[in-house]
Design a protein around this motif. Structure first.
Motif, mmCIF file in Angstrom:
data_model
loop_
_atom_site.group_PDB
_atom_site.id
_atom_site.type_symbol
_atom_site.label_atom_id
_atom_site.label_comp_id
_atom_site.label_asym_id
_atom_site.label_seq_id
_atom_site.Cartn_x
_atom_site.Cartn_y
_atom_site.Cartn_z
ATOM 1 N N ASN A 142 69.288 36.215 -20.450
ATOM 2 C CA ASN A 142 69.338 35.225 -19.380
ATOM 3 C C ASN A 142 67.917 34.890 -18.922
ATOM 4 O OD1 ASN A 142 70.406 33.570 -17.385
ATOM 5 N ND2 ASN A 142 70.425 35.195 -15.875
ATOM 6 N N PRO A 143 67.462 33.628 -18.855
ATOM 7 C CA PRO A 143 68.259 32.479 -19.243
ATOM 8 C C PRO A 143 68.388 32.359 -20.759
ATOM 9 C CG PRO A 143 66.042 31.781 -18.714
ATOM 10 C CD PRO A 143 66.110 33.242 -18.399
ATOM 11 N N SER A 144 69.583 32.004 -21.233
ATOM 12 C CA SER A 144 69.817 31.784 -22.651
ATOM 13 C C SER A 144 69.582 30.308 -22.934
ATOM 14 C CB SER A 144 71.248 32.181 -23.026
ATOM 15 O OG SER A 144 71.479 31.945 -24.390
ATOM 16 N N LEU A 145 68.514 30.009 -23.676
ATOM 17 C CA LEU A 145 68.099 28.625 -23.880
ATOM 18 C C LEU A 145 68.266 28.233 -25.334
ATOM 19 C CD1 LEU A 145 64.770 28.737 -21.848
ATOM 20 C CD2 LEU A 145 66.997 27.920 -21.066
ATOM 21 N N GLN A 146 68.557 26.964 -25.548
ATOM 22 C CA GLN A 146 68.647 26.446 -26.906
ATOM 23 C C GLN A 146 67.315 26.628 -27.613
ATOM 24 O OE1 GLN A 146 69.895 22.379 -27.092
ATOM 25 N NE2 GLN A 146 69.806 22.272 -29.308
ATOM 26 N N TRP A 147 67.370 27.039 -28.879
ATOM 27 C CA TRP A 147 66.155 27.201 -29.662
ATOM 28 C C TRP A 147 65.494 25.847 -29.867
ATOM 29 C CZ3 TRP A 147 64.104 31.781 -30.435
ATOM 30 C CH2 TRP A 147 63.044 31.929 -31.353
ATOM 31 N N GLY A 148 64.170 25.821 -29.851
ATOM 32 C CA GLY A 148 63.440 24.572 -30.003
ATOM 33 C C GLY A 148 63.426 24.079 -31.442
ATOM 34 N N GLY A 149 62.913 22.885 -31.626
ATOM 35 C CA GLY A 149 62.814 22.294 -32.950
ATOM 36 C C GLY A 149 61.726 22.939 -33.789
ATOM 37 N N GLY A 150 61.804 22.729 -35.110
ATOM 38 C CA GLY A 150 60.814 23.299 -36.004
ATOM 39 C C GLY A 150 60.811 22.591 -37.335
ATOM 40 N N PHE A 151 60.331 23.281 -38.366
ATOM 41 C CA PHE A 151 60.189 22.647 -39.667
ATOM 42 C C PHE A 151 60.051 23.719 -40.749
ATOM 43 C CE2 PHE A 151 56.278 22.373 -37.105
ATOM 44 C CZ PHE A 151 55.476 23.305 -37.757
ATOM 45 N N GLY A 152 60.277 23.308 -41.996
ATOM 46 C CA GLY A 152 60.129 24.196 -43.124
ATOM 47 C C GLY A 152 58.671 24.418 -43.481
ATOM 48 N N ALA A 153 58.413 25.514 -44.188
ATOM 49 C CA ALA A 153 57.052 25.847 -44.605
ATOM 50 C C ALA A 153 57.105 26.583 -45.939
ATOM 51 C CB ALA A 153 56.375 26.711 -43.554
ATOM 52 N N VAL A 154 56.019 26.487 -46.686
ATOM 53 C CA VAL A 154 55.938 27.159 -47.981
ATOM 54 C C VAL A 154 54.656 27.982 -48.034
ATOM 55 C CG1 VAL A 154 57.273 25.377 -49.173
ATOM 56 C CG2 VAL A 154 54.774 25.199 -49.089
ATOM 57 N N GLU A 155 54.594 28.863 -49.015
ATOM 58 C CA GLU A 155 53.451 29.761 -49.160
ATOM 59 C C GLU A 155 52.135 28.978 -49.152
ATOM 60 O OE1 GLU A 155 51.719 33.153 -52.281
ATOM 61 O OE2 GLU A 155 53.602 32.096 -52.708
ATOM 62 N N GLY A 156 51.198 29.438 -48.346
ATOM 63 C CA GLY A 156 49.886 28.822 -48.262
ATOM 64 C C GLY A 156 49.722 27.825 -47.136
ATOM 65 N N ASP A 157 50.834 27.339 -46.578
ATOM 66 C CA ASP A 157 50.727 26.453 -45.417
ATOM 67 C C ASP A 157 50.038 27.184 -44.263
ATOM 68 O OD1 ASP A 157 51.989 24.281 -46.587
ATOM 69 O OD2 ASP A 157 53.946 24.715 -45.692
ATOM 70 N N ILE A 158 49.334 26.426 -43.440
ATOM 71 C CA ILE A 158 48.729 26.984 -42.232
ATOM 72 C C ILE A 158 49.513 26.449 -41.036
ATOM 73 C CG2 ILE A 158 46.659 27.192 -40.826
ATOM 74 C CD1 ILE A 158 45.010 26.772 -43.329
ATOM 75 N N LEU A 159 50.099 27.352 -40.293
ATOM 76 C CA LEU A 159 50.912 27.014 -39.130
ATOM 77 C C LEU A 159 50.109 27.277 -37.860
ATOM 78 C CD1 LEU A 159 54.223 28.767 -40.244
ATOM 79 C CD2 LEU A 159 53.511 26.392 -40.668
ATOM 80 N N PHE A 160 50.064 26.286 -36.981
ATOM 81 C CA PHE A 160 49.363 26.430 -35.712
ATOM 82 C C PHE A 160 50.392 26.577 -34.593
ATOM 83 C CE2 PHE A 160 46.667 24.146 -38.625
ATOM 84 C CZ PHE A 160 45.406 24.690 -38.424
ATOM 85 N N PHE A 161 50.061 27.388 -33.602
ATOM 86 C CA PHE A 161 50.930 27.572 -32.441
ATOM 87 C C PHE A 161 50.089 27.555 -31.175
ATOM 88 C CE2 PHE A 161 49.744 31.687 -34.198
ATOM 89 C CZ PHE A 161 49.277 32.396 -33.094
ATOM 90 N N ASN A 162 50.634 26.942 -30.147
ATOM 91 C CA ASN A 162 49.987 26.910 -28.832
ATOM 92 C C ASN A 162 51.073 26.989 -27.779
ATOM 93 O OD1 ASN A 162 48.769 26.086 -26.352
ATOM 94 N ND2 ASN A 162 47.104 25.147 -27.490
ATOM 95 N N ASN A 163 51.102 28.094 -27.065
ATOM 96 C CA ASN A 163 52.070 28.314 -25.989
ATOM 97 C C ASN A 163 51.300 28.376 -24.676
ATOM 98 O OD1 ASN A 163 54.168 28.767 -27.958
ATOM 99 N ND2 ASN A 163 53.291 30.794 -28.283
ATOM 100 N N THR A 164 51.614 27.474 -23.760
ATOM 101 C CA THR A 164 50.837 27.373 -22.529
ATOM 102 C C THR A 164 51.756 27.166 -21.339
ATOM 103 O OG1 THR A 164 48.989 26.383 -23.743
ATOM 104 C CG2 THR A 164 48.990 26.125 -21.349
ATOM 105 N N ARG A 165 51.503 27.915 -20.279
ATOM 106 C CA ARG A 165 52.235 27.695 -19.030
ATOM 107 C C ARG A 165 51.626 26.505 -18.314
ATOM 108 N NH1 ARG A 165 51.855 32.345 -14.757
ATOM 109 N NH2 ARG A 165 50.134 31.056 -13.997
#
Length: 220
Positions: free
Chosen positions: A90-113
């Motif tokens: 709780n709170p149980s929230l719907q999972w956010g959107g995303g995308f597929g990835a393959v070996e070698g891809d570089i994934l960036f993430f930024n989580n900010t309040r």
């Protein structure tokens, strides 16, 4: 590091997968009175050989043991999928959107309040703009005190090292120990290397820069 904080951290992790077979993670923990307000960086997508319930992720965990806010590379389908969400209480929230990835891809993430402390915003990206997803979660009332980098395994570690790069952790306060002291390696279970750690204090905010965090695999 504080034993109570570590117990709380593990409790939060268990919300992410109550029957996890094997945990491998390091966690940077703020001292009392400080909290994380941002976590960003990148992750290099490793190989995948077959469908397995394995999750690779950076995330933020709370002092109240209510869950974990994470960007997860999910291998259940036999290919990788990257998405953001809050798991699993709780709170149980719907999972956010995303995308597929393959070996070698570089994934960036930024989580900010956000500045109004009403929500956390997650922006994820693949290969510098090839595809992006932005999601917000009304969990800004949570106090995030653990920044975790994890391999959560229900299958075998057969995908090689998990590499996080250009990590930036921002916390309130002025104590830099969470950055400059070595993070908690849960149960000493993982071969880990961490390079290029630097901290600065700006206007009652600690900025922790980490060149790389590599989870090489289980300690044998």
């Amino acid at each position: 590091m504080d034993t109570i904080a570590h117990t709380a951290s593990l409790t939060s992790l268990l919300f992410a997968g109550a029957l996890a077979q094997d945990w491998h993670f390091v966690a940077f923990t703020t001292p009392d009175g400080q909290e994380f307000i941002s976590q960003s960086g990148n992750m290099i997508v490793p190989a995948i050989h077959e469908a397995a319930t394995n999750y690779l992720w950076p995330g933020l965990q709370t002092t109240d043991n209510s869950g974990v806010y994470q960007n997860v590379l999910d291998g259940r389908s036999g290919g990788w999928w990257f998405g953001s969400g809050w798991c699993c209480s709780n709170p149980s929230l719907q999972w956010g959107g995303g995308f597929g990835a393959v070996e070698g891809d570089i994934l960036f993430f930024n989580n900010t309040r956000d500045l109004n402390r009403t929500e956390w915003v997650s922006v994820i990206d693949k290969n510098c703009g090839e595809v992006t997803a932005t999601n917000s979660f009304p969990i800004a009332d949570k106090t995030m005190n653990d920044a975790t980098f994890a391999a959560e395994l229900y299958g075998a570690w057969d995908f090689g090292p998990v590499i996080f790069g250009d990590v930036i952790l921002i916390a309130t306060g002025s104590d830099t120990a969470f950055c400059t002291e070595y993070p908690w390696n849960y149960n000493g279970a993982t071969n880990v290397s961490i390079t290029g750690v630097q901290s600065t204090v700006q206007a009652d905010t600690v900025v922790c820069n980490i060149e790389s965090i590599t989870l090489w695999g289980p300690v044998t």
